[in-house]
Scaffold this motif. Structure first.
Motif, mmCIF file in Angstrom:
data_model
loop_
_atom_site.group_PDB
_atom_site.id
_atom_site.type_symbol
_atom_site.label_atom_id
_atom_site.label_comp_id
_atom_site.label_asym_id
_atom_site.label_seq_id
_atom_site.Cartn_x
_atom_site.Cartn_y
_atom_site.Cartn_z
ATOM 1 N N SER A 190 49.911 20.104 -23.786
ATOM 2 C CA SER A 190 49.206 19.158 -22.910
ATOM 3 C C SER A 190 50.199 18.326 -22.118
ATOM 4 N N ARG A 191 51.224 17.839 -22.816
ATOM 5 C CA ARG A 191 52.215 16.987 -22.136
ATOM 6 C C ARG A 191 52.946 17.766 -21.051
ATOM 7 N N GLN A 240 39.430 20.641 -21.669
ATOM 8 C CA GLN A 240 40.694 21.254 -22.098
ATOM 9 C C GLN A 240 41.828 20.235 -22.047
ATOM 10 N N ASN A 241 42.979 20.639 -22.599
ATOM 11 C CA ASN A 241 44.188 19.783 -22.635
ATOM 12 C C ASN A 241 43.873 18.406 -23.223
ATOM 13 N N VAL A 242 43.195 18.397 -24.328
ATOM 14 C CA VAL A 242 42.766 17.131 -24.931
ATOM 15 C C VAL A 242 43.935 16.497 -25.691
ATOM 16 N N VAL A 243 44.152 15.215 -25.440
ATOM 17 C CA VAL A 243 45.137 14.439 -26.202
ATOM 18 C C VAL A 243 44.415 13.248 -26.803
ATOM 19 N N ILE A 261 49.485 9.603 -23.984
ATOM 20 C CA ILE A 261 50.451 10.513 -24.617
ATOM 21 C C ILE A 261 51.562 9.742 -25.320
ATOM 22 N N LEU A 275 44.048 13.200 -38.668
ATOM 23 C CA LEU A 275 43.628 14.557 -38.321
ATOM 24 C C LEU A 275 42.113 14.684 -38.305
ATOM 25 N N TRP A 314 47.016 9.655 -13.843
ATOM 26 C CA TRP A 314 48.267 10.193 -14.408
ATOM 27 C C TRP A 314 48.922 9.148 -15.286
ATOM 28 N N PHE A 370 51.828 20.320 -19.318
ATOM 29 C CA PHE A 370 50.969 20.606 -18.180
ATOM 30 C C PHE A 370 50.591 19.330 -17.426
ATOM 31 N N TYR A 371 50.401 18.239 -18.128
ATOM 32 C CA TYR A 371 50.184 16.963 -17.432
ATOM 33 C C TYR A 371 51.398 16.656 -16.542
ATOM 34 N N ASP A 413 51.638 19.063 -13.546
ATOM 35 C CA ASP A 413 50.590 18.827 -12.554
ATOM 36 C C ASP A 413 50.809 17.517 -11.801
ATOM 37 N N ALA A 414 51.499 16.586 -12.442
ATOM 38 C CA ALA A 414 51.838 15.334 -11.767
ATOM 39 C C ALA A 414 53.191 15.437 -11.066
ATOM 40 N N ASN A 426 56.012 15.669 -12.340
ATOM 41 C CA ASN A 426 56.995 14.844 -13.034
ATOM 42 C C ASN A 426 57.908 15.778 -13.829
ATOM 43 N N HIS A 472 46.985 22.982 -14.733
ATOM 44 C CA HIS A 472 47.179 23.976 -15.779
ATOM 45 C C HIS A 472 46.262 23.621 -16.946
ATOM 46 N N ARG A 473 45.552 24.618 -17.455
ATOM 47 C CA ARG A 473 44.708 24.343 -18.627
ATOM 48 C C ARG A 473 44.891 25.476 -19.635
ATOM 49 N N PHE A 474 45.111 25.109 -20.893
ATOM 50 C CA PHE A 474 45.349 26.139 -21.909
ATOM 51 C C PHE A 474 44.171 26.195 -22.882
ATOM 52 N N ALA A 503 48.899 20.379 -34.388
ATOM 53 C CA ALA A 503 48.469 19.351 -33.430
ATOM 54 C C ALA A 503 49.617 18.988 -32.496
ATOM 55 N N TYR A 505 41.418 17.182 -19.450
ATOM 56 C CA TYR A 505 40.999 17.796 -18.189
ATOM 57 C C TYR A 505 39.600 18.359 -18.389
ATOM 58 N N ARG A 528 44.772 9.804 -29.415
ATOM 59 C CA ARG A 528 45.684 8.878 -30.087
ATOM 60 C C ARG A 528 44.878 7.764 -30.742
ATOM 61 N N ASP A 581 49.767 19.220 -28.487
ATOM 62 C CA ASP A 581 50.154 18.018 -27.764
ATOM 63 C C ASP A 581 51.264 18.325 -26.758
#
Lengths: 377, 178
Positions: free
Chosen positions: A58-59, B108-111, B25, B41, B18, A61-62, A65-66, A68, A104-106, A51, B126, B113, A55
């Motif tokens: 994702s971080r 996709q790109n799922v986060v 995150i 989990l 953003w 690509f976020y 894309d921003a 940053n 970006h998407r994985f 996980a 996304y 918490r 994560d």
């Protein structure tokens, strides 16, 4: 849940370098690192590490894309390497800054924790949708190999390789937004009927008979799927096993894609049961040998392809049988070098034999194929 | 409508996706005890499943099933309008489905918490969604993002607050391959 212990400790950058001349080889190497859990805590930790790896992606690509880049760079170790370059910041800038828009998407991840949890490897596909500063719109498709190291208790990228395989160019942003592209054939709405599934109402544990009942209408199968409940997990051990099985099924799907896109028929064969059935809208193949012949034919229709999966959903009938649905998107180069996209869904029954999840019944619902607008078209 | 702390956070972040994503995150992930780790989990998986289940329901144009993914007092914010409560959300989806041909929301790109309260969670993701219109002679693709607060109701995760952004809509030519 244990298979074979990991034999060699400490893989490191040299191992990655030795593999990435052939990215498919690297993908196979990661797949072949067996999962081994000493006990329940070990398994649980592995899942947490997996996980964490997702994560981190994702971080990253976020952040990219921003635009940053400071945050993106903070996700790497001090001596990290990206695309063979120690100057990670420069590599990140090259991906982020010259663009008006980036996503970006994985997908299709396979993860292995190695070397007594000091190192982790991951393979996946990455799609970057972009608008360049001159207004050109394109998509870049890459295969990704990542190696992570633990630093102060947190995972960081130690090596990241984004191997670009395909760039599809679509046109100029203003044209794409302002001019509605022409539909070249009429689109009929899908049947999408809850009534269909409710009328048939096949048994959750009906195996292939149930699959046969539902495979005509895959949206109906989705609706039937939504009405089912997983078999219960009554103990912590069972809950943990359920999570491990989820991970293994996601890996099966990733392996399906990797095998298909690398044209490795032996790899494809390993994903299907001996008596597997595969059908699409018009064809039916029975038994592992026929299924492989089907893939041989599919492969002829695409010179380059990326089977990108998303929205995977699993319902467990038992510890050895599960239902599975997912969406797919396949950017590809078809006959005559023409770019194409396919979208669709899978409705599948999976079984676990000798500790391995495999495909027992596989329905491919081919949804729209679209031809991306191209510059000059 | 009663304002929960979670909803206050949602309203504070919903206008900057953003910032919202980074806020999700940066929230803590796992607790240190094995039991809580397992709970996290399992919930992480269930919340990812909620996203996929929601898109299945919407893309298959099943209004009742789509609405079942929302709480009674849900808030849905899309690029044009804010819908408050299930009745308004129903109206939105009813209209959206009526004018829709084929769509696939690929998440996709799922986060994920945990929230501050038990039975609360946050999600950022996304999506990429091709739409083929049945009447409008067009095929487009949406690239967008989700930011949501989810709550556990009777063992089922649902959206309490959901922000949907659409960031770019390129076009396609639709037709049979090659």
């Amino acid at each position: 849940m244990a298979t074979t212990p990991i034999a060699a400790p400490g893989y490191g950058r040299e191992q990655l370098r030795s593999l990435t001349g052939d990215v498919w080889r690297a993908f196979r190497w990661v797949r072949d690192r067996d999962l081994f859990f000493e006990d329940g805590d070990d398994a649980q930790n592995h899942l947490s590490h997996e996980a964490a790896a997702q994560d981190l992606l994702s971080r990253l690509f976020y952040s990219l894309d921003a635009a940053n880049l400071t945050t993106a760079a903070s996700l790497f170790t001090a001596n990290a390497n990206m695309d063979g370059d120690h100057n990670v910041r420069r590599r990140l800038e090259s991906r982020a800054l010259p663009l008006k828009f980036s996503r970006h998407r994985f997908v299709n991840t396979v993860t292995r924790v190695l070397s007594a949890a000091l190192e982790m490897w991951l393979t996946c596909y990455v799609h970057q949708a972009r608008i360049h500063t001159n207004g050109e719109v394109d998509s870049e498709y890459s295969r990704c190999v990542a190696r992570f190291e633990l630093q102060d208790g947190d995972w960081r990228f130690a090596d990241l390789l984004l191997h670009v395989d395909l760039v599809q160019r679509y046109g100029i942003e203003a044209d794409m937004v302002a001019i509605a592209p022409q539909v070249t054939d009429k689109v009929e709405p899908e049947r999408a009927t809850r009534a269909f599934s409710a009328h048939r109402s096949p048994a959750f544990d009906g195996g292939r008979t149930t699959w046969n009942e539902l495979r005509e209408d895959v949206w109906a199968a989705h609706h039937w799927f939504a009405d089912q409940s997983d078999s219960a997990c009554t103990s912590s051990e069972e809950r943990l096993q359920r999570l491990v099985d989820h991970m293994l099924i996601r890996e099966l799907l990733a392996n399906y894609a990797y095998a298909h896109d690398s044209r490795d028929l032996a790899w494809t064969a390993s994903n299907f049961n001996d008596d597997a059935i595969l059908i699409n809208d018009t064809l039916r193949f029975e038994g592992n040998s026929e299924v492989i012949e089907a893939f041989r034919g599919f492969n002829r229709r695409m010179t380059v392809s990326f089977h990108r999966f998303s929205n995977p959903r699993v319902k467990f009938v038992s510890a050895e049988e599960a239902w599975f649905v997912a969406y797919y998107h396949v950017p590809a180069i078809g006959p005559g070098g023409r770019n194409q996209y396919s979208f669709g869904r899978y409705f599948s029954r999976l079984t676990k034999r000798s500790g391995r999840w495999q495909i027992a019944d596989w329905r491919i619902a081919n949804d729209p194929t679209v031809l991306p607008m191209e510059i000059g078209s | 409508m009663k304002e929960s702390t979670g909803r206050s956070w949602f309203f504070e972040h919903k206008n900057d996706m953003w910032r919202a994503a980074n806020w999700v995150i940066d929230r803590p992930t796992l607790t240190s005890t094995p039991d809580n780790q397992l709970d996290f989990l399992m919930n992480d998986l269930a919340i990812r499943e909620l996203l996929s289940s929601y898109t299945d329901a919407f893309d298959s144009k099943d209004l009742a099933l789509t609405l079942a993914h929302f709480t009674e007092d849900c808030v849905l914010v899309n690029p044009r309008t804010t819908f408050i409560g299930k009745r308004e959300v129903q109206e939105f989806y009813s209209n959206a489905m009526a004018g829709m041909g084929v769509s696939f929301h690929r998440v996709q790109n799922v986060v994920v918490r945990p929230g501050d309260e038990p039975g609360e969670g946050w999600v950022s993701a996304y999506f990429h969604a091709p739409f083929i219109g049945p009447l409008t002679a067009m095929a487009i693709s949406q690239l967008g993002r989700y930011f949501g607060r989810v709550v556990l109701e009777e063992s089922t995760w649902r959206f309490a607050d959901l922000r949907i952004s659409v960031d770019f809509m390129p076009g396609y030519v639709h037709g049979a391959a090659g």
